[in-house]
Design a protein around this motif. Structure first.
Motif, PDB file in Angstrom:
ATOM      1  N   ASN A  44      74.818  63.105  12.429  1.00  0.00           N
ATOM      2  CA  ASN A  44      74.690  61.282  13.264  1.00  0.00           C
ATOM      3  C   ASN A  44      76.262  61.270  13.871  1.00  0.00           C
ATOM      4  OD1 ASN A  44      72.630  61.227  11.397  1.00  0.00           O
ATOM      5  ND2 ASN A  44      73.481  59.995  10.536  1.00  0.00           N
ATOM      6  N   LYS A  45      77.123  61.686  13.710  1.00  0.00           N
ATOM      7  CA  LYS A  45      78.164  61.835  14.376  1.00  0.00           C
ATOM      8  C   LYS A  45      77.989  62.508  16.176  1.00  0.00           C
ATOM      9  CE  LYS A  45      83.037  61.355  13.117  1.00  0.00           C
ATOM     10  NZ  LYS A  45      84.378  62.071  12.614  1.00  0.00           N
ATOM     11  N   LYS A  46      77.329  63.506  15.912  1.00  0.00           N
ATOM     12  CA  LYS A  46      76.889  64.834  16.966  1.00  0.00           C
ATOM     13  C   LYS A  46      76.294  63.950  18.108  1.00  0.00           C
ATOM     14  CE  LYS A  46      75.766  68.971  17.119  1.00  0.00           C
ATOM     15  NZ  LYS A  46      74.815  70.403  16.806  1.00  0.00           N
ATOM     16  N   ASN A  47      75.149  63.111  17.358  1.00  0.00           N
ATOM     17  CA  ASN A  47      74.505  61.904  18.351  1.00  0.00           C
ATOM     18  C   ASN A  47      74.339  61.149  18.368  1.00  0.00           C
ATOM     19  OD1 ASN A  47      72.700  64.121  17.741  1.00  0.00           O
ATOM     20  ND2 ASN A  47      71.147  64.063  16.415  1.00  0.00           N
ATOM     21  N   GLU A  48      76.380  60.745  18.019  1.00  0.00           N
ATOM     22  CA  GLU A  48      75.961  59.192  18.286  1.00  0.00           C
ATOM     23  C   GLU A  48      75.902  58.069  17.703  1.00  0.00           C
ATOM     24  OE1 GLU A  48      78.994  60.546  21.343  1.00  0.00           O
ATOM     25  OE2 GLU A  48      78.114  59.294  22.256  1.00  0.00           O
ATOM     26  N   VAL A  49      74.998  58.448  16.975  1.00  0.00           N
ATOM     27  CA  VAL A  49      74.096  57.484  16.102  1.00  0.00           C
ATOM     28  C   VAL A  49      74.868  56.121  15.748  1.00  0.00           C
ATOM     29  CG1 VAL A  49      72.973  56.892  14.481  1.00  0.00           C
ATOM     30  CG2 VAL A  49      72.104  58.993  15.303  1.00  0.00           C
TER      31      VAL A  49
END
Lengths: 251, 181
Positions: B86-91
């Motif tokens: 999630n963090k990576k995709n900046e969700v």
């Protein structure tokens, strides 16, 4: 004598009841003369109580119930991100290519539809033999190249099989999906077993005789095994490979 | 049937036992997932994935480890993967966190509820290993030993993480007022 750092660590341990008598004594001694650590203890206790008061969190509806809804099962697949995944029409143009095949499936309740047959045994046997023949024919057809159209190319001598035409919907999958867990549904429709992946039809078996009963059993890995029986006697056992979307007769 | 019998029965292929077993643990899985992910939506996703994985790996479960330790390990692993992803995709999950107060089921005044939301928010932002230790201690009431087994950490690390988690929270959370003055 302990210092402030140690005393604060002790305070954390004390919250969990993990201090022995000696440590407790040392802590009490330090606290009696250290205002800063006394205040720290107060803040820690407040925090501790607040976290404890958070405990209740609830699921409104059971997720287990949803997972085990009739006819549903799950497959965990690891997909190669570079796989091409577009399939159209009656023939698969390309395959899923899977990095690993660690796949398990959960069983579903079998659907039963049984009608009484008025045929005499010999006729029934003849029809079963025809089904098997047609089935093998269709398997042979699907060996060439990467065409797969099993159900749709089955043209048995018996004429009970209809060309099922557009069996397969266009199916595209995100090629960047590293790992996915798909929910599949298996349903009996028009004397065929149809498998849906997240509401998209991905596989349809050969059509069987009207008075044939189908059951499928607890799948092993990525294969759905189903049985056809007539008048209580098993007439065929088939295995559907969900990765290759291909089936074969076993037994 | 007690839990051990249920497990054996489920392993042997009894579907009713399997369903009962999974139902008996889904609430505690959800609890861990909720505090780790910080919102209901992600927590449900994690719960579903954890239940599936527990089912599919049931054959590999050996009685040497406690069942809860084993299931919580699976849950926290999935939480960490998903949280990182999630963090990576900046969700953006800010929106999903808005009505935490409703989820919390706590009988407190509105301001208190908001402060507790803040607490959950702060917890969610702890480094993942410290967060996992805090969650297992507070919400699963695991002993130090059980936490160590579930997360594959030395006991001293467990103690240290608990200290650091609490130390961080008492500073961050209290700075924003906290519930107590």
């Amino acid at each position: 004598m302990i210092n402030c750092q140690e005393s604060r660590e002790f305070l954390s341990l004390k919250l969990d009841g993990e201090l022995n008598k000696l440590e407790l004594k040392e802590l009490t001694e330090h606290l009696s003369s250290c205002r800063s650590c006394q205040e720290y203890e107060q803040r820690l206790d407040n925090l501790h109580q607040d976290i404890l008061s958070l405990r209740e969190v609830a699921l409104e509806e059971s997720i287990v119930d949803k997972l085990f809804e009739k006819n549903q099962f799950m497959v965990e697949e690891k997909k190669d991100p570079s796989a091409i995944q577009k399939m159209t029409g009656r023939r698969w143009k390309s395959w899923y290519s899977l990095a690993t095949a660690a796949v398990f499936i959960i069983l579903i309740i079998p659907i039963v539809s049984m009608l009484n047959s008025n045929e005499n045994p010999s006729e029934a046997n003849y029809k079963m033999a025809q089904m098997d023949t047609a089935y093998e024919k269709s398997n042979l057809k699907s060996v060439d190249g990467d065409s797969l159209g099993i159900a749709s190319t089955a043209e048995g001598a018996s004429g009970e099989y209809t060309d099922t035409g557009n069996n397969f919907n266009t199916l595209t999958v995100d090629p960047t999906a590293q790992e996915s867990q798909a929910i599949y549904t298996a349903v009996e429709e028009n004397n065929q077993l149809v498998i849906y992946q997240a509401d998209k039809e991905i596989y349809r078996t050969v059509k069987w005789d009207k008075d044939v009963k189908v059951e499928w059993e607890k799948p092993i890995k990525n294969e759905v095994i189903y049985f056809l029986s007539k008048n209580g006697e098993q007439v065929g056992k088939y295995k559907i490979n969900l990765n290759k979307l291909k089936e074969e007769k076993i037994d | 049937m007690n839990q051990d019998e249920l497990i054996q029965s489920a392993k042997a292929g009894n579907r009713d036992s399997l369903v009962s077993l999974l139902k008996s643990i889904e609430a505690s899985i959800y609890k861990t997932a909720f505090y780790f992910m910080g919102n209901e939506h992600d927590a449900k996703d994690v719960t579903q994935e954890a239940l599936i994985r527990i089912y599919t790996k049931l054959d590999t479960y050996q009685e040497k480890a406690k069942f809860n330790t084993w299931t919580q390990r699976i849950t926290t692993n999935i939480c960490m993967d998903k949280f990182r992803k999630n963090k990576k995709n900046e969700v953006s999950i800010e929106g999903a966190e808005i009505s935490l107060a409703g989820q919390l089921n706590v009988e407190k005044k509105i301001e208190d509820k908001l402060m507790l939301e803040e607490l959950v928010h702060q917890m969610k932002n702890l480094p993942e290993n410290i967060k996992a230790v805090m969650i297992l201690r507070y919400f699963q009431e695991f002993s130090y030993q059980e936490i160590a087994e579930a997360l594959n950490l030395p006991i001293n690390t467990v103690k240290s993480y608990l200290f650091r988690g609490r130390d961080y929270l008492q500073r961050e959370y209290q700075q924003r007022g906290g519930v107590h003055q």
